[in-house]
Design a protein around this motif. Sequence first.
Motif, PDB file in Angstrom:
ATOM      1  N   ARG A   1      18.714   6.086   2.963  1.00 46.73           N
ATOM      2  CA  ARG A   1      17.627   6.952   2.639  1.00 46.73           C
ATOM      3  C   ARG A   1      18.256   8.285   2.009  1.00 46.73           C
ATOM      4  N   LEU A   2      19.238   8.884   2.641  1.00 47.55           N
ATOM      5  CA  LEU A   2      19.871  10.231   2.048  1.00 47.55           C
ATOM      6  C   LEU A   2      20.292   9.789   0.494  1.00 47.55           C
ATOM      7  N   ILE A   3      21.049   8.675   0.335  1.00 45.30           N
ATOM      8  CA  ILE A   3      21.308   8.482  -1.088  1.00 45.30           C
ATOM      9  C   ILE A   3      20.393   8.395  -1.641  1.00 45.30           C
ATOM     10  N   GLN A   4      19.173   7.447  -1.624  1.00 43.43           N
ATOM     11  CA  GLN A   4      18.094   7.423  -2.293  1.00 43.43           C
ATOM     12  C   GLN A   4      17.243   8.615  -2.704  1.00 43.43           C
TER      13      GLN A   4
ATOM     14  N   ARG B   1       1.267   6.128   4.330  1.00 41.47           N
ATOM     15  CA  ARG B   1       1.441   5.842   3.002  1.00 41.47           C
ATOM     16  C   ARG B   1       2.091   7.105   2.291  1.00 41.47           C
ATOM     17  N   TRP B   2       1.984   8.158   3.167  1.00 45.28           N
ATOM     18  CA  TRP B   2       2.472   9.342   2.507  1.00 45.28           C
ATOM     19  C   TRP B   2       4.100   9.613   2.767  1.00 45.28           C
ATOM     20  N   PHE B   3       4.718   8.764   3.561  1.00 47.90           N
ATOM     21  CA  PHE B   3       5.940   8.431   4.062  1.00 47.90           C
ATOM     22  C   PHE B   3       6.903   8.092   2.907  1.00 47.90           C
ATOM     23  N   SER B   4       7.662   8.744   2.188  1.00 46.91           N
ATOM     24  CA  SER B   4       8.589   8.252   1.164  1.00 46.91           C
ATOM     25  C   SER B   4      10.075   8.050   1.891  1.00 46.91           C
ATOM     26  N   VAL B   5      11.005   7.603   1.252  1.00 45.80           N
ATOM     27  CA  VAL B   5      12.487   7.523   1.873  1.00 45.80           C
ATOM     28  C   VAL B   5      12.876   8.949   2.242  1.00 45.80           C
ATOM     29  N   THR B   6      12.391  10.002   2.048  1.00 44.31           N
ATOM     30  CA  THR B   6      12.968  11.450   2.316  1.00 44.31           C
ATOM     31  C   THR B   6      12.463  11.689   3.699  1.00 44.31           C
TER      32      THR B   6
END
Length: 521
Positions: A467-470, A139-144
């Motif tokens: 993921r980079l653009i987001q 859950r700690w993982f975001s798109v970054t």
Amino acid sequence: MNEALLQAINDVFGRPDVWLIIIASACYGIFVGAIPGLTATMAVALFVPMAYWLDPVSAVAAIVSMVACAIFAGDLPTVFLRIPGTPASAAYADDAYDLARSGQAQRLLGVALTCSVTGGIAGAIVLMLLGGQLAKVARWFSVTEYFWLYLIGLGCAVLVAPGGARWKALLALLLGLLLSTVGLSAAHIEPRFTFGMPSLYQGISFIPAMIGLFGLSEVFTNLSSDPRRGTHAKSGDALSFAGTLRQVRSDAMFRIRHRKAASTRSSLLGVLIGMLPGAGADIAAWVAFAVAKRPRSKKQANKGPVNDRQRREAIHAIGDASTANSSALAGGWIPTLVFGIPGDSVTAIVIGVLMMKNVTPGPAIFENQPALVYSIYLVFILANLVMLPIGWLAIRLGARIVRIPKPYLLPVIVLFCVTGSYALNGSLVDVTTMLVMGLIGYGLSRYGFPLGPVVLGLVLGGPLEERLIQSLTAAAGSPLGLVDRPIAIVLAVVATIIAVSVVIRGTSVGNRYSDREAGSR
């Protein structure tokens, strides 16, 4: 003993119909996995109508068995025909085929089988003991964080290349990334490099591309080589059935005695990466293979004759990748069971099957249906144990392929390439893609470019860009948004270390090569 656990033991081990379903599903999984172009996801999707007639335990047992066996069976065409059955197998396709050509095919597949079983059982144990806690990490993982994880996976594709070929691996990776830009942009929905052809709007499908790069290019290589040279795989195993079993047992004992840490590391890597939605077994195999092939100390490197040492290291590096590959399957079930979020395409179908049975994955399943949860844990263990004899039988049957004379074998490989490409979507465009990629693969192989990085670039290029653009959009265009979270910083440091390592090792190897060239003059 816990009442729910007792019921689960009875549901899994005490029912003959569950045993029969697991055995039949394992054979089906081996068959699908061994045919290039047919995937584990496709096998599960075709099974869904039959799942309607089964109870939840039987349906889950069938899916787990067929997927575990299909993933292992992907190594069979990889070793015998140089056609990766799965993208994860592409990580070590060249090494595996080289070993097969030197007569190590059955030994290598024996190690891959035992490591797959070990990884699958280890993943099930981790799922059983730490599934809830590990899900909190996911859950700690975001798109970054996913952006950096994909970047690490791509870096590993260059890192595993031999020192002298590292810059070639980098160029091959860039080619794969370039090919991944074909089609509609995920972020802007604008066609790129489609040349007005609607059939390219969906981009280049990586499975026909992979079949062409590895399978068809090998046919071209054989056709252009001296017919007196043996360039295709050898069973090499003049050993009897008992002798081969002794060899496999010897390798298994070696891993138990000397590679406990490597097996544990690969299993944990597989579970950790597999539980991240969208990451999966492919990245796990690449990372585990890169870690296993990292530089050794001079003392370790000088042990034994060079050829024997290199072969032994390659076999055990492939074993580590197989371990991570299998344990990642169990990892993919962690977000599925705990949050009801699919970890990959297979678990997405599993959620649909469970909901068809009025079972809703998520936190409530642990309180409302603990027996079913325990049954899933036990099914993972049983499916991997059943894979051992069935997988071994598949290896013995697969070894017969390499005894087929080349004039008969090459047309069969072409037939597999064409049908495997067409079977995916029933599209001639995929067949054309396979043919074009076969020519590209032949050209790259002829000049010593590794093909694995092309596949990984093609697979991860789209998600990486998205993921980079987001991430940049969320940070109002600021690059600092890529390193504004603790986990993102850690992953960014790891990616930087890999990049620096690639540059330093590539430069030092290049300098040594130049020195040798100067000395020889």
